[in-house]
Scaffold this motif. Structure first.
Motif, PDB file in Angstrom:
ATOM      1  N   THR A   1       8.759  40.666  -6.100  1.00 35.08           N
ATOM      2  CA  THR A   1       9.315  41.425  -4.978  1.00 35.08           C
ATOM      3  C   THR A   1       8.972  42.908  -5.099  1.00 35.08           C
ATOM      4  O   THR A   1       9.345  43.703  -4.238  1.00 35.08           O
ATOM      5  CB  THR A   1      10.847  41.275  -4.920  1.00 35.08           C
ATOM      6  N   ARG A   2       8.211  43.262  -6.144  1.00 39.82           N
ATOM      7  CA  ARG A   2       7.879  44.674  -6.385  1.00 39.82           C
ATOM      8  C   ARG A   2       6.363  44.868  -6.340  1.00 39.82           C
ATOM      9  O   ARG A   2       5.808  45.282  -5.337  1.00 39.82           O
ATOM     10  CB  ARG A   2       8.455  45.094  -7.733  1.00 39.82           C
ATOM     11  N   TRP A   3       5.699  44.586  -7.417  1.00 38.02           N
ATOM     12  CA  TRP A   3       4.260  44.781  -7.516  1.00 38.02           C
ATOM     13  C   TRP A   3       3.685  43.664  -8.363  1.00 38.02           C
ATOM     14  O   TRP A   3       4.139  43.445  -9.475  1.00 38.02           O
ATOM     15  CB  TRP A   3       3.960  46.141  -8.145  1.00 38.02           C
ATOM     16  N   ALA A   4       2.695  42.963  -7.826  1.00 36.94           N
ATOM     17  CA  ALA A   4       2.088  41.845  -8.530  1.00 36.94           C
ATOM     18  C   ALA A   4       0.953  42.376  -9.390  1.00 36.94           C
ATOM     19  O   ALA A   4      -0.178  42.535  -8.924  1.00 36.94           O
ATOM     20  CB  ALA A   4       1.593  40.811  -7.521  1.00 36.94           C
ATOM     21  N   GLY A   5       1.290  42.637 -10.646  1.00 37.30           N
ATOM     22  CA  GLY A   5       0.306  43.168 -11.565  1.00 37.30           C
ATOM     23  C   GLY A   5      -0.039  42.179 -12.656  1.00 37.30           C
ATOM     24  O   GLY A   5       0.306  41.002 -12.563  1.00 37.30           O
ATOM     25  N   PRO A   6      -0.699  42.643 -13.708  1.00 34.45           N
ATOM     26  CA  PRO A   6      -1.147  41.741 -14.768  1.00 34.45           C
ATOM     27  C   PRO A   6      -0.091  41.378 -15.804  1.00 34.45           C
ATOM     28  O   PRO A   6      -0.327  40.505 -16.644  1.00 34.45           O
ATOM     29  CB  PRO A   6      -2.285  42.526 -15.422  1.00 34.45           C
ATOM     30  N   GLY A   7       1.054  42.027 -15.751  1.00 37.10           N
ATOM     31  CA  GLY A   7       2.088  41.724 -16.730  1.00 37.10           C
ATOM     32  C   GLY A   7       3.079  40.714 -16.217  1.00 37.10           C
ATOM     33  O   GLY A   7       3.520  40.797 -15.059  1.00 37.10           O
ATOM     34  N   PRO A   8       3.455  39.743 -17.025  1.00 37.76           N
ATOM     35  CA  PRO A   8       4.400  38.722 -16.563  1.00 37.76           C
ATOM     36  C   PRO A   8       5.765  39.269 -16.181  1.00 37.76           C
ATOM     37  O   PRO A   8       6.473  38.658 -15.370  1.00 37.76           O
ATOM     38  CB  PRO A   8       4.491  37.757 -17.747  1.00 37.76           C
ATOM     39  N   THR A   9       6.147  40.408 -16.727  1.00 40.52           N
ATOM     40  CA  THR A   9       7.461  40.977 -16.386  1.00 40.52           C
ATOM     41  C   THR A   9       7.506  41.535 -14.975  1.00 40.52           C
ATOM     42  O   THR A   9       8.574  41.912 -14.491  1.00 40.52           O
ATOM     43  CB  THR A   9       7.853  42.078 -17.392  1.00 40.52           C
ATOM     44  N   SER A  10       6.364  41.590 -14.303  1.00 43.26           N
ATOM     45  CA  SER A  10       6.343  42.057 -12.907  1.00 43.26           C
ATOM     46  C   SER A  10       6.891  41.015 -11.947  1.00 43.26           C
ATOM     47  O   SER A  10       7.120  41.317 -10.771  1.00 43.26           O
ATOM     48  CB  SER A  10       4.915  42.404 -12.483  1.00 43.26           C
ATOM     49  N   TYR A  11       7.102  39.813 -12.419  1.00 43.67           N
ATOM     50  CA  TYR A  11       7.406  38.682 -11.537  1.00 43.67           C
ATOM     51  C   TYR A  11       8.813  38.157 -11.787  1.00 43.67           C
ATOM     52  O   TYR A  11       9.232  37.984 -12.925  1.00 43.67           O
ATOM     53  CB  TYR A  11       6.384  37.570 -11.739  1.00 43.67           C
ATOM     54  N   GLU A  12       9.505  37.875 -10.693  1.00 40.10           N
ATOM     55  CA  GLU A  12      10.854  37.340 -10.801  1.00 40.10           C
ATOM     56  C   GLU A  12      10.912  35.826 -10.665  1.00 40.10           C
ATOM     57  O   GLU A  12      11.867  35.205 -11.116  1.00 40.10           O
ATOM     58  CB  GLU A  12      11.769  37.947  -9.710  1.00 40.10           C
ATOM     59  N   TYR A  13       9.913  35.262 -10.022  1.00 37.87           N
ATOM     60  CA  TYR A  13       9.946  33.832  -9.745  1.00 37.87           C
ATOM     61  C   TYR A  13       8.693  33.157 -10.289  1.00 37.87           C
ATOM     62  O   TYR A  13       7.588  33.697 -10.166  1.00 37.87           O
ATOM     63  CB  TYR A  13      10.050  33.585  -8.222  1.00 37.87           C
ATOM     64  N   TRP A  14       8.906  31.963 -10.829  1.00 36.54           N
ATOM     65  CA  TRP A  14       7.818  31.219 -11.457  1.00 36.54           C
ATOM     66  C   TRP A  14       7.860  29.756 -11.030  1.00 36.54           C
ATOM     67  O   TRP A  14       8.931  29.184 -10.858  1.00 36.54           O
ATOM     68  CB  TRP A  14       7.927  31.282 -12.979  1.00 36.54           C
ATOM     69  N   GLY A  15       6.654  29.174 -10.908  1.00 40.66           N
ATOM     70  CA  GLY A  15       6.571  27.743 -10.701  1.00 40.66           C
ATOM     71  C   GLY A  15       6.611  27.017 -12.037  1.00 40.66           C
ATOM     72  O   GLY A  15       6.671  27.645 -13.098  1.00 40.66           O
ATOM     73  N   ARG A  16       6.560  25.705 -11.972  1.00 42.00           N
ATOM     74  CA  ARG A  16       6.627  24.890 -13.184  1.00 42.00           C
ATOM     75  C   ARG A  16       5.262  24.644 -13.797  1.00 42.00           C
ATOM     76  O   ARG A  16       5.182  24.130 -14.916  1.00 42.00           O
ATOM     77  CB  ARG A  16       7.307  23.567 -12.883  1.00 42.00           C
ATOM     78  N   GLY A  17       4.220  24.965 -13.090  1.00 43.77           N
ATOM     79  CA  GLY A  17       2.885  24.839 -13.655  1.00 43.77           C
ATOM     80  C   GLY A  17       2.158  23.581 -13.236  1.00 43.77           C
ATOM     81  O   GLY A  17       2.769  22.569 -12.892  1.00 43.77           O
ATOM     82  N   THR A  18       0.833  23.675 -13.275  1.00 43.13           N
ATOM     83  CA  THR A  18      -0.014  22.528 -12.986  1.00 43.13           C
ATOM     84  C   THR A  18      -1.162  22.526 -13.994  1.00 43.13           C
ATOM     85  O   THR A  18      -1.726  23.580 -14.311  1.00 43.13           O
ATOM     86  CB  THR A  18      -0.547  22.567 -11.544  1.00 43.13           C
ATOM     87  N   GLN A  19      -1.457  21.358 -14.531  1.00 42.28           N
ATOM     88  CA  GLN A  19      -2.459  21.239 -15.586  1.00 42.28           C
ATOM     89  C   GLN A  19      -3.861  21.253 -15.011  1.00 42.28           C
ATOM     90  O   GLN A  19      -4.163  20.519 -14.064  1.00 42.28           O
ATOM     91  CB  GLN A  19      -2.248  19.952 -16.381  1.00 42.28           C
ATOM     92  N   VAL A  20      -4.702  22.080 -15.613  1.00 41.95           N
ATOM     93  CA  VAL A  20      -6.131  22.084 -15.307  1.00 41.95           C
ATOM     94  C   VAL A  20      -6.872  21.754 -16.596  1.00 41.95           C
ATOM     95  O   VAL A  20      -6.685  22.434 -17.603  1.00 41.95           O
ATOM     96  CB  VAL A  20      -6.594  23.447 -14.760  1.00 41.95           C
ATOM     97  N   THR A  21      -7.687  20.721 -16.540  1.00 40.40           N
ATOM     98  CA  THR A  21      -8.454  20.320 -17.708  1.00 40.40           C
ATOM     99  C   THR A  21      -9.935  20.289 -17.340  1.00 40.40           C
ATOM    100  O   THR A  21     -10.322  19.617 -16.378  1.00 40.40           O
ATOM    101  CB  THR A  21      -8.027  18.925 -18.203  1.00 40.40           C
ATOM    102  N   VAL A  22     -10.716  21.045 -18.101  1.00 37.99           N
ATOM    103  CA  VAL A  22     -12.154  21.112 -17.855  1.00 37.99           C
ATOM    104  C   VAL A  22     -12.856  20.437 -19.027  1.00 37.99           C
ATOM    105  O   VAL A  22     -12.728  20.891 -20.170  1.00 37.99           O
ATOM    106  CB  VAL A  22     -12.630  22.567 -17.706  1.00 37.99           C
ATOM    107  N   SER A  23     -13.573  19.393 -18.737  1.00 41.82           N
ATOM    108  CA  SER A  23     -14.270  18.667 -19.797  1.00 41.82           C
ATOM    109  C   SER A  23     -15.677  19.224 -19.965  1.00 41.82           C
ATOM    110  O   SER A  23     -16.359  19.530 -18.986  1.00 41.82           O
ATOM    111  CB  SER A  23     -14.337  17.174 -19.452  1.00 41.82           C
ATOM    112  N   SER A  24     -16.081  19.347 -21.200  1.00 44.41           N
ATOM    113  CA  SER A  24     -17.407  19.926 -21.487  1.00 44.41           C
ATOM    114  C   SER A  24     -18.445  18.832 -21.659  1.00 44.41           C
ATOM    115  O   SER A  24     -18.139  17.657 -21.723  1.00 44.41           O
ATOM    116  CB  SER A  24     -17.336  20.789 -22.738  1.00 44.41           C
TER     117      SER A  24
END
Length: 123
Positions: free
Chosen positions: A100-123
């Motif tokens: 709600t303030r500034w979306a920067g590179p630090g995680p403390t800039s964010y108040e809300y988070w999702g639960r995540g989604t897995q990305v897997t890249v096979s070599s």
């Protein structure tokens, strides 16, 4: 209660592409920007990219510049991450976040988070 829901993760071969999306639901969210982070086991959460609605400022981690693109997708509180030329080292759980303030590179800039989604890249 604001909820962020990520989608689009999965398994892809190196060199391939994936698009992640994130949408906010629940009570009205007046965000100023959103971002993406990623995390692998036993490591800290790492900044990937962020976008600010009012200023238009966009930030990328050096490791993804030129390969990933963050953009607003179909609404103020929705954001997508187009990931091209994926590498094995991009494998992680990707998290969406809203500020709600500034979306920067630090995680403390964010108040809300999702639960995540897995990305897997096979070599």
């Amino acid at each position: 209660q604001v909820q962020l829901v990520e989608s689009g993760g999965g398994l892809v071969q190196a060199g391939g592409s994936l698009r992640l999306s994130c949408a906010a639901s629940g009570r009205s969210l007046s965000s100023n920007g959103m971002g993406w982070f990623r995390q692998v086991p036993d490591k800290e959460r790492e900044f990937v990219a962020s976008i600010n609605w009012s200023s238009g400022a966009i930030y990328y981690a050096d490791s993804v510049k030129g390969r990933f693109t963050i953009f607003r997708d179909n609404g103020k509180n929705t954001v997508s991450l187009q990931m091209n030329s994926l590498k094995a080292e991009d494998t992680a759980v990707y998290y969406c976040a809203a500020s709600t303030r500034w979306a920067g590179p630090g995680p403390t800039s964010y108040e809300y988070w999702g639960r995540g989604t897995q990305v897997t890249v096979s070599s």
